[in-house]
Design a protein around this motif. Structure first.
Motif, PDB file in Angstrom:
ATOM      1  N   LEU A 100     -62.838  45.620 -89.864  1.00 53.62           N
ATOM      2  CA  LEU A 100     -63.351  44.862 -88.731  1.00 53.62           C
ATOM      3  C   LEU A 100     -64.859  45.113 -88.609  1.00 53.62           C
ATOM      4  N   LEU A 101     -65.640  44.075 -88.857  1.00 51.23           N
ATOM      5  CA  LEU A 101     -67.088  44.186 -88.654  1.00 51.23           C
ATOM      6  C   LEU A 101     -67.355  43.822 -87.189  1.00 51.23           C
ATOM      7  N   THR A 102     -67.019  44.745 -86.322  1.00 53.33           N
ATOM      8  CA  THR A 102     -67.041  44.466 -84.887  1.00 53.33           C
ATOM      9  C   THR A 102     -68.398  43.941 -84.436  1.00 53.33           C
ATOM     10  N   GLY A 103     -68.374  42.861 -83.687  1.00 56.28           N
ATOM     11  CA  GLY A 103     -69.596  42.312 -83.114  1.00 56.28           C
ATOM     12  C   GLY A 103     -70.247  41.222 -83.947  1.00 56.28           C
ATOM     13  N   ALA A 104     -69.784  41.076 -85.192  1.00 58.24           N
ATOM     14  CA  ALA A 104     -70.385  40.059 -86.058  1.00 58.24           C
ATOM     15  C   ALA A 104     -70.113  38.661 -85.508  1.00 58.24           C
ATOM     16  N   ILE A 105     -71.148  37.870 -85.348  1.00 56.91           N
ATOM     17  CA  ILE A 105     -70.971  36.473 -84.936  1.00 56.91           C
ATOM     18  C   ILE A 105     -71.160  35.608 -86.170  1.00 56.91           C
ATOM     19  N   VAL A 106     -70.217  34.731 -86.418  1.00 57.36           N
ATOM     20  CA  VAL A 106     -70.231  33.934 -87.644  1.00 57.36           C
ATOM     21  C   VAL A 106     -71.002  32.628 -87.446  1.00 57.36           C
ATOM     22  N   GLY A 107     -71.180  31.894 -88.542  1.00 57.32           N
ATOM     23  CA  GLY A 107     -71.906  30.614 -88.501  1.00 57.32           C
ATOM     24  C   GLY A 107     -71.314  29.628 -87.506  1.00 57.32           C
ATOM     25  N   GLY A 108     -69.989  29.686 -87.323  1.00 57.70           N
ATOM     26  CA  GLY A 108     -69.371  28.945 -86.225  1.00 57.70           C
ATOM     27  C   GLY A 108     -68.643  27.673 -86.607  1.00 57.70           C
ATOM     28  N   PRO A 109     -68.122  26.989 -85.591  1.00 53.01           N
ATOM     29  CA  PRO A 109     -67.297  25.804 -85.817  1.00 53.01           C
ATOM     30  C   PRO A 109     -68.135  24.613 -86.278  1.00 53.01           C
TER      31      PRO A 109
ATOM     32  N   TRP B 193     -68.727  40.155-106.043  1.00 57.43           N
ATOM     33  CA  TRP B 193     -68.125  40.394-104.727  1.00 57.43           C
ATOM     34  C   TRP B 193     -67.827  41.883-104.694  1.00 57.43           C
ATOM     35  N   GLN B 194     -68.792  42.624-104.176  1.00 55.15           N
ATOM     36  CA  GLN B 194     -68.798  44.064-104.356  1.00 55.15           C
ATOM     37  C   GLN B 194     -69.242  44.762-103.072  1.00 55.15           C
ATOM     38  N   ARG B 195     -68.666  45.945-102.829  1.00 52.12           N
ATOM     39  CA  ARG B 195     -69.072  46.710-101.643  1.00 52.12           C
ATOM     40  C   ARG B 195     -70.499  47.219-101.828  1.00 52.12           C
TER      41      ARG B 195
ATOM     42  N   TYR C 157     -66.065  33.671 -81.338  1.00 43.74           N
ATOM     43  CA  TYR C 157     -66.747  33.679 -82.636  1.00 43.74           C
ATOM     44  C   TYR C 157     -67.427  35.010 -82.909  1.00 43.74           C
ATOM     45  N   MET C 158     -67.114  35.987 -82.061  1.00 50.02           N
ATOM     46  CA  MET C 158     -67.589  37.363 -82.287  1.00 50.02           C
ATOM     47  C   MET C 158     -66.395  38.195 -82.733  1.00 50.02           C
ATOM     48  N   VAL C 159     -66.504  38.781 -83.903  1.00 51.38           N
ATOM     49  CA  VAL C 159     -65.406  39.582 -84.460  1.00 51.38           C
ATOM     50  C   VAL C 159     -65.099  40.758 -83.529  1.00 51.38           C
ATOM     51  N   GLY C 160     -63.810  40.929 -83.236  1.00 49.76           N
ATOM     52  CA  GLY C 160     -63.386  42.071 -82.423  1.00 49.76           C
ATOM     53  C   GLY C 160     -63.515  41.849 -80.937  1.00 49.76           C
ATOM     54  N   PHE C 161     -63.957  40.658 -80.539  1.00 53.90           N
ATOM     55  CA  PHE C 161     -64.073  40.354 -79.113  1.00 53.90           C
ATOM     56  C   PHE C 161     -62.996  39.353 -78.727  1.00 53.90           C
ATOM     57  N   GLY C 162     -62.237  39.654 -77.677  1.00 53.22           N
ATOM     58  CA  GLY C 162     -61.203  38.735 -77.197  1.00 53.22           C
ATOM     59  C   GLY C 162     -59.943  38.822 -78.031  1.00 53.22           C
ATOM     60  N   GLN C 163     -59.019  37.897 -77.770  1.00 50.46           N
ATOM     61  CA  GLN C 163     -57.707  37.932 -78.417  1.00 50.46           C
ATOM     62  C   GLN C 163     -57.719  37.276 -79.786  1.00 50.46           C
ATOM     63  N   LYS C 164     -58.554  36.265 -79.930  1.00 52.10           N
ATOM     64  CA  LYS C 164     -58.508  35.462 -81.143  1.00 52.10           C
ATOM     65  C   LYS C 164     -59.926  35.339 -81.690  1.00 52.10           C
ATOM     66  N   PHE C 165     -60.129  35.820 -82.893  1.00 58.12           N
ATOM     67  CA  PHE C 165     -61.474  35.782 -83.479  1.00 58.12           C
ATOM     68  C   PHE C 165     -61.345  35.649 -84.994  1.00 58.12           C
ATOM     69  N   PRO C 166     -62.416  35.302 -85.699  1.00 59.22           N
ATOM     70  CA  PRO C 166     -62.343  35.079 -87.146  1.00 59.22           C
ATOM     71  C   PRO C 166     -61.816  36.305 -87.900  1.00 59.22           C
ATOM     72  N   GLN C 167     -60.907  36.057 -88.834  1.00 57.38           N
ATOM     73  CA  GLN C 167     -60.262  37.135 -89.603  1.00 57.38           C
ATOM     74  C   GLN C 167     -60.757  37.181 -91.045  1.00 57.38           C
ATOM     75  N   ARG C 168     -61.418  36.118 -91.496  1.00 52.35           N
ATOM     76  CA  ARG C 168     -61.801  36.030 -92.911  1.00 52.35           C
ATOM     77  C   ARG C 168     -63.290  35.736 -93.017  1.00 52.35           C
ATOM     78  N   ILE C 169     -64.084  36.609 -92.426  1.00 51.17           N
ATOM     79  CA  ILE C 169     -65.514  36.324 -92.461  1.00 51.17           C
ATOM     80  C   ILE C 169     -66.041  36.543 -93.874  1.00 51.17           C
TER      81      ILE C 169
ATOM     82  N   ALA D 267     -68.540  43.708 -97.613  1.00 46.14           N
ATOM     83  CA  ALA D 267     -68.078  45.022 -97.140  1.00 46.14           C
ATOM     84  C   ALA D 267     -66.836  44.887 -96.261  1.00 46.14           C
ATOM     85  N   ALA D 268     -66.806  43.868 -95.403  1.00 46.72           N
ATOM     86  CA  ALA D 268     -65.688  43.727 -94.475  1.00 46.72           C
ATOM     87  C   ALA D 268     -64.414  43.286 -95.187  1.00 46.72           C
ATOM     88  N   SER D 269     -64.553  42.500 -96.246  1.00 49.72           N
ATOM     89  CA  SER D 269     -63.354  41.925 -96.869  1.00 49.72           C
ATOM     90  C   SER D 269     -62.720  42.881 -97.878  1.00 49.72           C
TER      91      SER D 269
END
Ligand SMILES: *[C@@H]1O[C@H](CO)[C@@H](O)[C@H](O)[C@H]1NC(C)=O
Ligand SMILES: *[C@@H]1O[C@H](CO)[C@@H](O)[C@H](O)[C@H]1NC(C)=O
Length: 507
Positions: free
Chosen positions: A456-465, A152-154, A409-421, A425-427
Motif C-alpha cells: 500500500l503506497l498510502t497517500g498516493a493520488i493517481v492520475g484519476g478517472p 519492472w523492478q523494485r 483516488y488517494m490510496v489507503g483513504f476511505g473504503q474504496k480506492f485504487p488497488q492496481r496503481i 515498488a508498490a506492485s
C-alpha cells in the motif's frame, strides 16, 4: 397494493441514499486531517537513497546508494518522480517548491503533520543541495530513463544504468536550474525559524543557482536531451521558470534586484505557450497554465499576494484574475471542462495534477483576496473568495470519494480506492517479504497481473478517472493509474486549509 409497496420501497431507498450522502459528506469533512497525514506519508514511499530510522513507510528500503558516483558527485537521496525509479530533478524541484509554498501559506494549520511536511521538504532540499554543490553545474536527472522504463523492478533492486545528467556553462539548462533555485528559495522561508542555519544555506545556494540559470541560458533538452526528454522536456520554454525563480528569491530575500528582474522581464513572457497533449503539441494561452512545465498562473498568484493593493505594479493581479475566470463554471471565459461528477479536466494525461495544483492556487488566491477585501470580476460574474474556495473544495471532495464511483483516488483513504496503481515498488513484493533480487524482466508478471498491488503506497493520488468519471483501475493505464509527486505536493496545502476551515463561507 404492489405499486404502493414499490412506492414506499422507492421512498425508503431515496431516504437511505440521502442519508448516505449526508454521512458521506460528514465523513469527508471530518477526514481532511487524515487525508493530509496520508498525503505526506506518500512522499516517504517515493524516497530514494538511505532511509532514515524514523521512516514510517517501512516496506520500502534503501536504494540507489551510488547515485552520482559516475560523475564524481554524491547524488544519493531525493525522490523518484512517479511509478518508476528515475530521479528527474525538474519535477522534483517543482514538487519541493509546492510543498514549501503549502507550508508557507498553511503550515500553521497542519498541527502534528507540520513536522512531516518539513521532513518532506528537507528530503528534497538535502538532495537539491547535493545536485548544485559545484558552482556552474546543476544535476538534471539521475537514472537512464529508457533503461529504467524498460524494466519492472523494485528501486531496491535496480541494476539499470544510473547515469547522472548534469547541465553546465557550455550545456546549460535554465528551466531545471531556475526551478531548483525556486525550490531552494521557497524552502529557505520554511526553515527560517525552525532551522536558521539551514535556511541561510538554502537561500545562498538559491542565489548562486539562479545566477547560473540566468547567465547561461538554454533548455536542457539541447544539453542532456535523452536523459530527460520526452519525459520532462520543458515544452513551454524556460522564461517562466526564470521569472518564477526570481519571484521566490524576492520573497525570500526582499532584495530589490529580484523585483527589478521580475518587472523587467514579466512583460516579455510569451502570451501563448506550447503544451504536450496526448503526444501532440498544442498552443494555449499562457496565463491559464500551471504545473511542472509551466509556472505562469503560479507567478501571477504569488506576486499578487504582495502587489494586490498597489495600482501600478500589475499585470499580476489582472492575469491572476483571468486565470481564476478560466476555472469558474459560471464564468463567461471558462476554459477548463468539468466531468458530469464535477472533476476539473484539462487535456492530456495525469489529469489529477491539474485538479490539485489549480485548487491550490484558488485557495491561496482566495486568502490574498480576503486580506485585501477583493474579488475577481469575470465578465458579469463577481467571484468572491468563498466561491474560489468552494470550487477547490469540490475538487478535494471528489478526489476523496464524493464522485459517481464513490471511489477515493488517494490510496489507503476511505473504503474504496485504487488497488492496481502503476508503481513498481508498490506492485512488486517488498524486500521484507521477498528478499531475493528480482531482475528487470522478472517483474513483468507483477505488472501484468490483475491482482491488486502487493504494498500500500498510502497517500498516493493517481492520475484519476476519465472525463466520464470512469476509472478502470488498471496498472497498464499509466495516465490514469500512476501517482506523481507533483499531484500530491500542492494537495498538502489544500488539505491543510480545509482541515482547519471545512466550510467556505461568504465574508
Ligand atoms: C558539460 O555538460 C555536457 C553535457 O552533460 C558534457 O558533455 C560536458 O562534458 C560538460 N562539460 C564540462 C566542462 O563539464
Ligand atoms: C499594501 O498592504 C500592505 C499590507 O498588507 C501595506 O504594508 C502596504 O503599505 C500597502 N500598500 C498600499 C499601496 O496600499
Amino acid at each position: 397494493m404492489a405499486s404502493g409497496k414499490r412506492h414506499s420501497m422507492i421512498t425508503l431507498l431515496t431516504l437511505l441514499l440521502l442519508l448516505g450522502m449526508v454521512v458521506l459528506d460528514r465523513v469527508a469533512s471530518q477526514n481532511y486531517g487524515d487525508a493530509l497525514s496520508k498525503c505526506l506519508l506518500f512522499f516517504e514511499g517515493q524516497r530514494s537513497g538511505k532511509l532514515p530510522p524514523n521512516q514510517r513507510m517501512n516496506w520500502r528500503k534503501d536504494s540507489a546508494l551510488r547515485d552520482g558516483f559516475d560523475v564524481g558527485m554524491n547524488l544519493v537521496g531525493g525522490y523518484y518522480d512517479a511509478g518508476d525509479n528515475v530521479k528527474f530533478n525538474f519535477p522534483m524541484a517543482f514538487s519541493t517548491t509546492m510543498l514549501a509554498w503549502s507550508v508557507i501559506e498553511f503550515g500553521q494549520l497542519m498541527g502534528s503533520d507540520l513536522q512531516y511536511a518539513l521532513d518532506s521538504i528537507r528530503w528534497g532540499t538535502d538532495y537539491l543541495l547535493k545536485a548544485t554543490k559545484f558552482p556552474g553545474k546543476v544535476t538534471a536527472a539521475v537514472g537512464d530513463p529508457n533503461a529504467d522504463h524498460n524494466c519492472w523492478q523494485r528501486p531496491e533492486d535496480m541494476d539499470t544504468s544510473r547515469t547522472s545528467y548534469v547541465v553546465n556553462q557550455t550545456h546549460p539548462g535554465s528551466e531545471v536550474s531556475a526551478e531548483t533555485a525556486a525550490a531552494l528559495a521557497a524552502s529557505s522561508l520554511v526553515f527560517k525559524s525552525a532551522d536558521k542555519k539551514y535556511s541561510i544555506v538554502l537561500v545562498n545556494r538559491a542565489k548562486q543557482v539562479f545566477d547560473f540559470a540566468d547567465m547561461f541560458r538554454g533548455t536542457y533538452k539541447d544539453s542532456v536531451g535523452r536523459g530527460v526528454c520526452p519525459f520532462y522536456c520543458d515544452y513551454d520554454g524556460y522564461e517562466d521558470e526564470l521569472i518564477w525563480g526570481a519571484a521566490w528569491l524576492f520573497k525570500a530575500t526582499n532584495e530589490r534586484k529580484y523585483w527589478d528582474y521580475l518587472q523587467r522581464n514579466v512583460l516579455y513572457l510569451p502570451k501563448k505557450v506550447t503544451r504536450l497533449v496526448d503526444g501532440q503539441l498544442q498552443a494555449s494561452a499562457s496565463f491559464a497554465e500551471f504545473g511542472w512545465d509551466a509556472k505562469y498562473a503560479g507567478i501571477n498568484v504569488l506576486v499578487s499576494g504582495w502587489v494586490m493593493n498597489s495600482s501600478n505594479s500589475n499585470p499580476y493581479v489582472l492575469e491572476a484574475g483571468k486565470f481564476v475566470c478560466t476555472l469558474l463554471p459560471e464564468s463567461p471565459s471558462k476554459s477548463v471542462t468539468y466531468s458530469p461528477g464535477g472533476l476539473l479536466f484539462r487535456p492530456g494525461g495525469s489529469n489529477m495534477q491539474h485538479a490539485t495544483s489549480l485548487s491550490f492556487l484558488l485557495v491561496v488566491y482566495a486568502q490574498y483576496l480576503k486580506k485585501h477585501n477583493g474579488a475577481v470580476p469575470c465578465g458579469n460574474v463577481n467571484a468572491e473568495p468563498s466561491r474560489l474556495e468552494q470550487i477547490a473544495k469540490g475538487q478535494v471532495d471528489y478526489i476523496l470519494g464524493k464522485n459517481p464511483l464513490s471511489m477515493s483516488y488517494m490510496v489507503g483513504f476511505g473504503q474504496k480506492f485504487p488497488q492496481r496503481i502503476h508503481h513498481r515498488a508498490a506492485s512488486l513484493p517488498s524486500i521484507g517479504k521477498h528478499p531475493e533480487h528480482i531482475k528487470c524482466k522478472d517483474g513483468t508478471p507483477y505488472f501484468q497481473t490483475e491482482n491488486p498491488n502487493q504494498n500500500l503506497l498510502t497517500g498516493a493520488i493517481v492520475g484519476g478517472p476519465d472525463e466520464k468519471d470512469q476509472f478502470p483501475d488498471n496498472r497498464m493505464n499509466a495516465p490514469q493509474s500512476e501517482p506523481t509527486t507533483y499531484i500530491n505536493a500542492p494537495f498538502v496545502g489544500v488539505l491543510a486549509y480545509f482541515k482547519a476551515f471545512p466550510n467556505p463561507q461568504a465574508v
